[in-house]
Scaffold this active site. Structure first.
Site, short mmCIF file in Angstrom:
data_model
loop_
_atom_site.label_atom_id
_atom_site.label_comp_id
_atom_site.label_asym_id
_atom_site.label_seq_id
_atom_site.Cartn_x
_atom_site.Cartn_y
_atom_site.Cartn_z
N CYS A 29 55.98 38.61 30.18
CA CYS A 29 56.58 38.40 31.51
C CYS A 29 57.25 37.04 31.65
O CYS A 29 58.06 36.83 32.55
CB CYS A 29 55.53 38.56 32.60
N HIS A 50 57.37 35.17 39.41
CA HIS A 50 57.22 36.45 38.73
C HIS A 50 56.50 37.39 39.68
O HIS A 50 55.44 37.06 40.22
CB HIS A 50 56.43 36.24 37.43
N ASN A 106 55.52 45.56 39.26
CA ASN A 106 55.65 44.45 38.31
C ASN A 106 56.55 44.91 37.15
O ASN A 106 56.15 45.78 36.38
CB ASN A 106 54.25 44.06 37.82
O1 UT7 Z 1 52.63 40.51 34.75
C1 UT7 Z 1 51.42 39.95 34.45
C2 UT7 Z 1 50.34 40.88 34.28
N1 UT7 Z 1 49.41 41.27 35.21
C3 UT7 Z 1 49.00 40.74 36.38
O2 UT7 Z 1 49.50 39.80 36.90
C4 UT7 Z 1 47.85 41.42 37.03
C5 UT7 Z 1 46.91 40.49 37.74
N2 UT7 Z 1 45.83 41.22 38.33
C6 UT7 Z 1 45.96 42.01 39.42
O3 UT7 Z 1 47.04 42.16 39.97
C7 UT7 Z 1 44.72 42.64 39.99
O4 UT7 Z 1 43.59 42.18 39.29
C8 UT7 Z 1 44.72 44.21 39.97
C9 UT7 Z 1 45.75 44.76 40.98
C10 UT7 Z 1 45.06 44.73 38.59
C11 UT7 Z 1 43.37 44.72 40.39
O5 UT7 Z 1 43.04 44.22 41.66
P1 UT7 Z 1 41.64 43.48 41.92
O6 UT7 Z 1 41.62 43.13 43.34
O7 UT7 Z 1 41.50 42.37 40.91
O8 UT7 Z 1 40.61 44.63 41.66
P2 UT7 Z 1 39.41 44.70 40.59
O9 UT7 Z 1 39.96 44.93 39.22
O10 UT7 Z 1 38.50 43.54 40.81
O11 UT7 Z 1 38.67 46.00 41.06
C12 UT7 Z 1 38.03 46.09 42.36
C13 UT7 Z 1 37.60 47.53 42.56
C14 UT7 Z 1 36.83 48.10 41.37
O12 UT7 Z 1 35.87 48.99 41.88
P3 UT7 Z 1 34.32 48.52 42.03
O13 UT7 Z 1 33.90 48.16 40.63
O14 UT7 Z 1 34.35 47.36 42.97
O15 UT7 Z 1 33.67 49.74 42.57
C15 UT7 Z 1 37.88 48.92 40.64
O16 UT7 Z 1 37.33 49.97 39.89
O17 UT7 Z 1 38.75 48.37 42.73
C16 UT7 Z 1 38.70 49.45 41.77
N3 UT7 Z 1 40.06 49.78 41.40
C17 UT7 Z 1 40.80 50.67 42.08
N4 UT7 Z 1 40.54 51.43 43.16
C18 UT7 Z 1 41.53 52.22 43.61
C19 UT7 Z 1 40.79 49.26 40.37
N5 UT7 Z 1 42.02 49.81 40.38
C20 UT7 Z 1 42.04 50.69 41.43
C21 UT7 Z 1 43.03 51.55 41.94
N6 UT7 Z 1 42.74 52.29 43.04
N7 UT7 Z 1 44.26 51.65 41.41
#
Ligand code: UT7
Length: 320
Positions: free
Chosen positions: A122, A247, A277
């Site tokens: 990225c 970004h 993204n």
């Molecule tokens: O270009 C560069 C590359 N990437 C990035 O910049 C990504 C950076 N990270 C992020 O944007 C975020 O971490 C994500 C959007 C990927 C995830 O959001 P988060 O707020 O960090 O969620 P999390 O991974 O901490 O997950 C929280 C909860 C989990 O459930 P439990 O364990 O609390 O029950 C996940 O299983 O949300 C759940 N979850 C979802 N639920 C519904 C994860 N993805 C999803 C989803 N829909 N798509």
């Protein structure tokens, strides 16, 4: 005197034209909820994304060519005026030759051109800015064509809700020339392969693998640091800046970066809602959207800041 460690003063970069190309098809959050256990409310509140584009008949190359043509037409730039083609991408149609060489053919650029791809995930487009700045004066032609193009749908695991909702396809292009304009860039690399990766050719599981929360925390700190250091080292404050183009990885990441610059929130451009993204394409897409909206004005100073797998990060100050 030039910058520390050099005895010459490089010229800055002027943005002379921008362009973009997007697939015809887009996927809404509702569409994503038919693929994985997710919903519109979760995606919007956690990422700010409502829809993202997905290639069906297009490819990384066709998007890149489309964005390049759009930029050249917008700026009235002729093929023979381009001396450098840089493509930032991690989803090229071919391992080789480079997408840049294929674009050269498609656009009918002559042989007096340096054309190559940049692999920095990225952060790739930002690295292409610094590369162009270093090379332009040595070239015989005035313009560098910088493209970020991604067909991320080729490497998305559509069973992984932690990644598939985030990414989209698209391409942005920016044409720059060397000019007596302010330009300053700082870049970093951490040598990390655990947080964000995708196995290469012939390897199993060729999908984006990401520790989302680790990348999230890194992204906020890295972009805050990049902006703060560039401003401090140039003796500027956010009051001097017209636009901050981050970004577009997650609107919530940008929201946290904004917190370090209270009262300046409106300067942070956000268009992730309908693109997702798009990795290396996100900053040139944002620049084109700002430009076509008439918001980029001569004399303005803008900041472009981003991060990516590697982990790498970079912040560039440009004067328009
Ligand atoms: O270009 C560069 C590359 N990437 C990035 O910049 C990504 C950076 N990270 C992020 O944007 C975020 O971490 C994500 C959007 C990927 C995830 O959001 P988060 O707020 O960090 O969620 P999390 O991974 O901490 O997950 C929280 C909860 C989990 O459930 P439990 O364990 O609390 O029950 C996940 O299983 O949300 C759940 N979850 C979802 N639920 C519904 C994860 N993805 C999803 C989803 N829909 N798509």
């Amino acid at each position: 005197m030039g910058r520390k460690g050099t005895d010459f003063e490089l010229k800055g970069l002027k943005i002379v034209a921008t362009g973009k190309a997007l697939p015809k098809h887009s996927l809404t959050n509702e569409d994503m909820s038919k693929l994985v256990d997710t919903n519109d409310e979760w995606i919007v509140t956690r990422t700010g994304i409502h829809s993202r584009f997905q290639c069906r008949e297009e490819s990384c190359l066709s998007l890149a060519v489309g964005a390049a043509r759009n930029a050249m037409e917008s700026g009235g730039i002729r093929p023979e005026q381009i001396g450098l083609v840089l493509v930032a991408s991690q989803t090229a149609d071919y391992a080789f030759p480079s997408t840049a060489c294929m674009i050269q053919k498609e656009l009918g650029l002559g042989e007096e051109v340096m054309a190559f791809d940049i692999s920095a995930a990225c952060t790739g487009f930002l690295f292409s800015l610094g590369t162009a700045r270093g090379l332009l004066e040595a070239l015989k032609k005035p313009y560098a064509l910088l493209i970020g193009s991604e067909q991320l749908s080729r490497i998305i695991d559509y069973t992984d809700r932690g990644t598939c909702i985030l990414f989209g396809d698209g391409a942005g292009a920016v044409i720059v020339e060397a000019a007596e304009k302010e330009f300053y860039q700082k870049s970093w690399s951490r040598g990390d392969i655990g947080a964000l990766s995708c196995p290469g050719l012939g390897k199993e599981g060729q999908h984006i693998q990401m520790n989302g929360s680790e990348v999230f925390r890194f992204a906020v700190t890295a972009m805050q640091q990049g902006i703060s250091e560039v401003l401090a080292e140039k003796g500027l404050t956010m009051d001097d800046i017209a636009h901050v183009v981050c970004h577009q990885a997650n609107a919530r990441i940008i929201g946290h970066v904004q917190k370090k610059f209270p009262g300046q929130e409106e300067k942070f451009f956000i268009n992730i809602d309908h693109y997702g993204n798009t990795s290396a394409a996100s900053i040139p897409l944002a620049l084109d959207d700002l430009n076509k909206a008439g918001r980029l004005k001569p004399g303005q100073k803008i900041i472009c800041v981003g991060f990516g797998a590697g982990l790498t990060w970079s912040c560039a100050l440009l004067e328009l």
